[in-house]
Design a protein around this motif. Sequence first.
Motif, PDB file in Angstrom:
ATOM      1  N   SER A   1       0.722  -1.305  -0.041  1.00 16.23           N
ATOM      2  CA  SER A   1       0.017   0.100  -0.116  1.00 16.23           C
ATOM      3  C   SER A   1       0.733   1.310  -0.153  1.00 16.23           C
ATOM      4  N   TRP A   2       2.033   1.104   0.652  1.00 18.60           N
ATOM      5  CA  TRP A   2       2.943   2.293   0.880  1.00 18.60           C
ATOM      6  C   TRP A   2       3.363   2.672  -0.488  1.00 18.60           C
ATOM      7  N   PHE A   3       4.063   1.465  -1.218  1.00 21.70           N
ATOM      8  CA  PHE A   3       4.560   1.526  -2.406  1.00 21.70           C
ATOM      9  C   PHE A   3       3.755   2.180  -3.680  1.00 21.70           C
ATOM     10  N   ASP A   4       2.342   1.838  -3.486  1.00 21.23           N
ATOM     11  CA  ASP A   4       1.325   2.014  -4.313  1.00 21.23           C
ATOM     12  C   ASP A   4       1.130   3.821  -4.088  1.00 21.23           C
ATOM     13  N   ALA A   5       0.950   3.943  -2.829  1.00 21.84           N
ATOM     14  CA  ALA A   5       0.703   5.543  -2.720  1.00 21.84           C
ATOM     15  C   ALA A   5       1.907   6.328  -3.085  1.00 21.84           C
ATOM     16  N   SER A   6       3.299   5.862  -2.986  1.00 19.69           N
ATOM     17  CA  SER A   6       4.385   6.548  -3.183  1.00 19.69           C
ATOM     18  C   SER A   6       4.928   6.406  -4.677  1.00 19.69           C
ATOM     19  N   GLY A   7       4.204   5.569  -5.433  1.00 23.06           N
ATOM     20  CA  GLY A   7       4.861   5.408  -6.794  1.00 23.06           C
ATOM     21  C   GLY A   7       5.913   4.513  -6.890  1.00 23.06           C
ATOM     22  N   ILE A   8       6.072   3.574  -6.048  1.00 23.79           N
ATOM     23  CA  ILE A   8       7.226   2.841  -6.136  1.00 23.79           C
ATOM     24  C   ILE A   8       6.900   1.372  -6.763  1.00 23.79           C
ATOM     25  N   SER A   9       7.631   1.149  -7.942  1.00 19.03           N
ATOM     26  CA  SER A   9       7.415  -0.095  -8.756  1.00 19.03           C
ATOM     27  C   SER A   9       7.775  -1.136  -7.799  1.00 19.03           C
ATOM     28  N   TYR A  10       7.065  -2.530  -7.780  1.00 18.30           N
ATOM     29  CA  TYR A  10       7.368  -3.542  -7.149  1.00 18.30           C
ATOM     30  C   TYR A  10       6.432  -4.773  -8.045  1.00 18.30           C
ATOM     31  N   LYS A  11       7.204  -5.715  -7.574  1.00 15.19           N
ATOM     32  CA  LYS A  11       6.636  -7.163  -8.251  1.00 15.19           C
ATOM     33  C   LYS A  11       6.557  -8.005  -6.963  1.00 15.19           C
ATOM     34  N   VAL A  12       5.343  -8.796  -7.245  1.00 17.47           N
ATOM     35  CA  VAL A  12       4.901  -9.877  -5.963  1.00 17.47           C
ATOM     36  C   VAL A  12       5.198 -11.164  -6.725  1.00 17.47           C
ATOM     37  N   GLU A  13       5.789 -12.201  -5.882  1.00 19.46           N
ATOM     38  CA  GLU A  13       6.053 -13.453  -6.499  1.00 19.46           C
ATOM     39  C   GLU A  13       5.531 -14.364  -5.493  1.00 19.46           C
ATOM     40  N   GLU A  14       4.886 -15.481  -5.338  1.00 14.14           N
ATOM     41  CA  GLU A  14       4.461 -16.481  -4.544  1.00 14.14           C
ATOM     42  C   GLU A  14       5.554 -17.582  -4.655  1.00 14.14           C
ATOM     43  N   PHE A  15       5.798 -18.286  -3.492  1.00 18.76           N
ATOM     44  CA  PHE A  15       6.686 -19.381  -3.460  1.00 18.76           C
ATOM     45  C   PHE A  15       6.094 -20.433  -2.629  1.00 18.76           C
ATOM     46  N   PRO A  16       5.001 -21.106  -3.526  1.00 15.76           N
ATOM     47  CA  PRO A  16       3.976 -22.102  -3.115  1.00 15.76           C
ATOM     48  C   PRO A  16       4.520 -23.501  -2.335  1.00 15.76           C
ATOM     49  N   TRP A  17       6.268 -23.670  -2.906  1.00 16.79           N
ATOM     50  CA  TRP A  17       6.794 -25.114  -2.197  1.00 16.79           C
ATOM     51  C   TRP A  17       7.110 -24.860  -0.813  1.00 16.79           C
ATOM     52  N   ILE A  18       7.081 -23.663  -0.433  1.00 16.31           N
ATOM     53  CA  ILE A  18       7.503 -23.344   0.993  1.00 16.31           C
ATOM     54  C   ILE A  18       6.558 -22.310   1.828  1.00 16.31           C
ATOM     55  N   GLY A  19       5.526 -21.885   1.192  1.00 10.95           N
ATOM     56  CA  GLY A  19       4.634 -20.886   1.817  1.00 10.95           C
ATOM     57  C   GLY A  19       5.092 -19.553   2.155  1.00 10.95           C
ATOM     58  N   TRP A  20       5.803 -18.763   1.100  1.00  2.00           N
ATOM     59  CA  TRP A  20       6.319 -17.675   1.276  1.00  2.00           C
ATOM     60  C   TRP A  20       5.691 -16.638   0.145  1.00  2.00           C
ATOM     61  N   ARG A  21       5.585 -15.288   0.408  1.00  2.38           N
ATOM     62  CA  ARG A  21       5.240 -14.506  -0.591  1.00  2.38           C
ATOM     63  C   ARG A  21       6.370 -13.268  -0.566  1.00  2.38           C
ATOM     64  N   GLY A  22       6.941 -12.895  -1.816  1.00  2.00           N
ATOM     65  CA  GLY A  22       7.806 -11.966  -1.491  1.00  2.00           C
ATOM     66  C   GLY A  22       7.248 -10.664  -2.607  1.00  2.00           C
ATOM     67  N   VAL A  23       7.845  -9.663  -1.971  1.00  2.00           N
ATOM     68  CA  VAL A  23       7.529  -8.422  -2.717  1.00  2.00           C
ATOM     69  C   VAL A  23       8.993  -7.689  -3.071  1.00  2.00           C
ATOM     70  N   PHE A  24       9.112  -7.572  -4.292  1.00  3.55           N
ATOM     71  CA  PHE A  24      10.712  -7.170  -4.780  1.00  3.55           C
ATOM     72  C   PHE A  24      10.459  -5.510  -5.291  1.00  3.55           C
ATOM     73  N   VAL A  25      11.487  -5.014  -4.590  1.00  7.06           N
ATOM     74  CA  VAL A  25      11.792  -3.528  -4.897  1.00  7.06           C
ATOM     75  C   VAL A  25      13.402  -3.434  -5.287  1.00  7.06           C
ATOM     76  N   THR A  26      13.640  -2.244  -6.106  1.00  4.02           N
ATOM     77  CA  THR A  26      14.892  -2.225  -6.554  1.00  4.02           C
ATOM     78  C   THR A  26      15.417  -1.076  -5.728  1.00  4.02           C
ATOM     79  N   ASP A  27      16.771  -1.045  -5.137  1.00  2.00           N
ATOM     80  CA  ASP A  27      17.242  -0.067  -4.452  1.00  2.00           C
ATOM     81  C   ASP A  27      17.860   0.925  -5.355  1.00  2.00           C
ATOM     82  N   PRO A  28      18.242   2.173  -4.986  1.00  2.00           N
ATOM     83  CA  PRO A  28      19.078   3.080  -5.672  1.00  2.00           C
ATOM     84  C   PRO A  28      20.283   2.616  -6.591  1.00  2.00           C
TER      85      PRO A  28
END
Length: 153
Positions: A108-135
């Motif tokens: 929600s913060w990224f959406d409001a701030s205009g920061i691009s991100y990608k969401v990926e699920e890892f169902p083999w272990i039950g994790w979800r990752g949200v990926f951003v790029t640093d400067p």
Amino acid sequence: MSTTDTTTENPARKRGFSISGLGEIAIRCVDYKTMTAFYRDILGLEVLADRGHIVFFRLGNGVEGHTSVLALFDPALNPERGQPEAGPSTLHHVALSLSQADQDAACSWFDASGISYKVEEFPWIGWRGVFVTDPDGNTVELVSAGWPVRQDR
């Protein structure tokens, strides 16, 4: 002049989420087999999963059931999965653990701030990752556990 020191104010209060710990250290290896042997046989880390081109070693207990891991990536990792090509560093990405609620708040913060991100699920272990790029162009993953575990097909 104010006597309040704002340099030590916790920025999580403003953003609505807080990083709770290190989730993963990921290294894109120059020599995948030798690196795997070193961490497994020399340092004695427990293999959590060997996915063929990625091996995960257990580091310890993390946030809300997220096991902290060291991941070694084969240099032949296929970039079509959205992973970056090898650059001047062997660092693949840094993963920081947080709760599911804080992960949702981060999106929600990224959406409001205009920061691009990608969401990926890892169902083999039950994790979800949200990926951003640093400067500097490094990938930072905000990872949470507790998502449904499903068998890969």
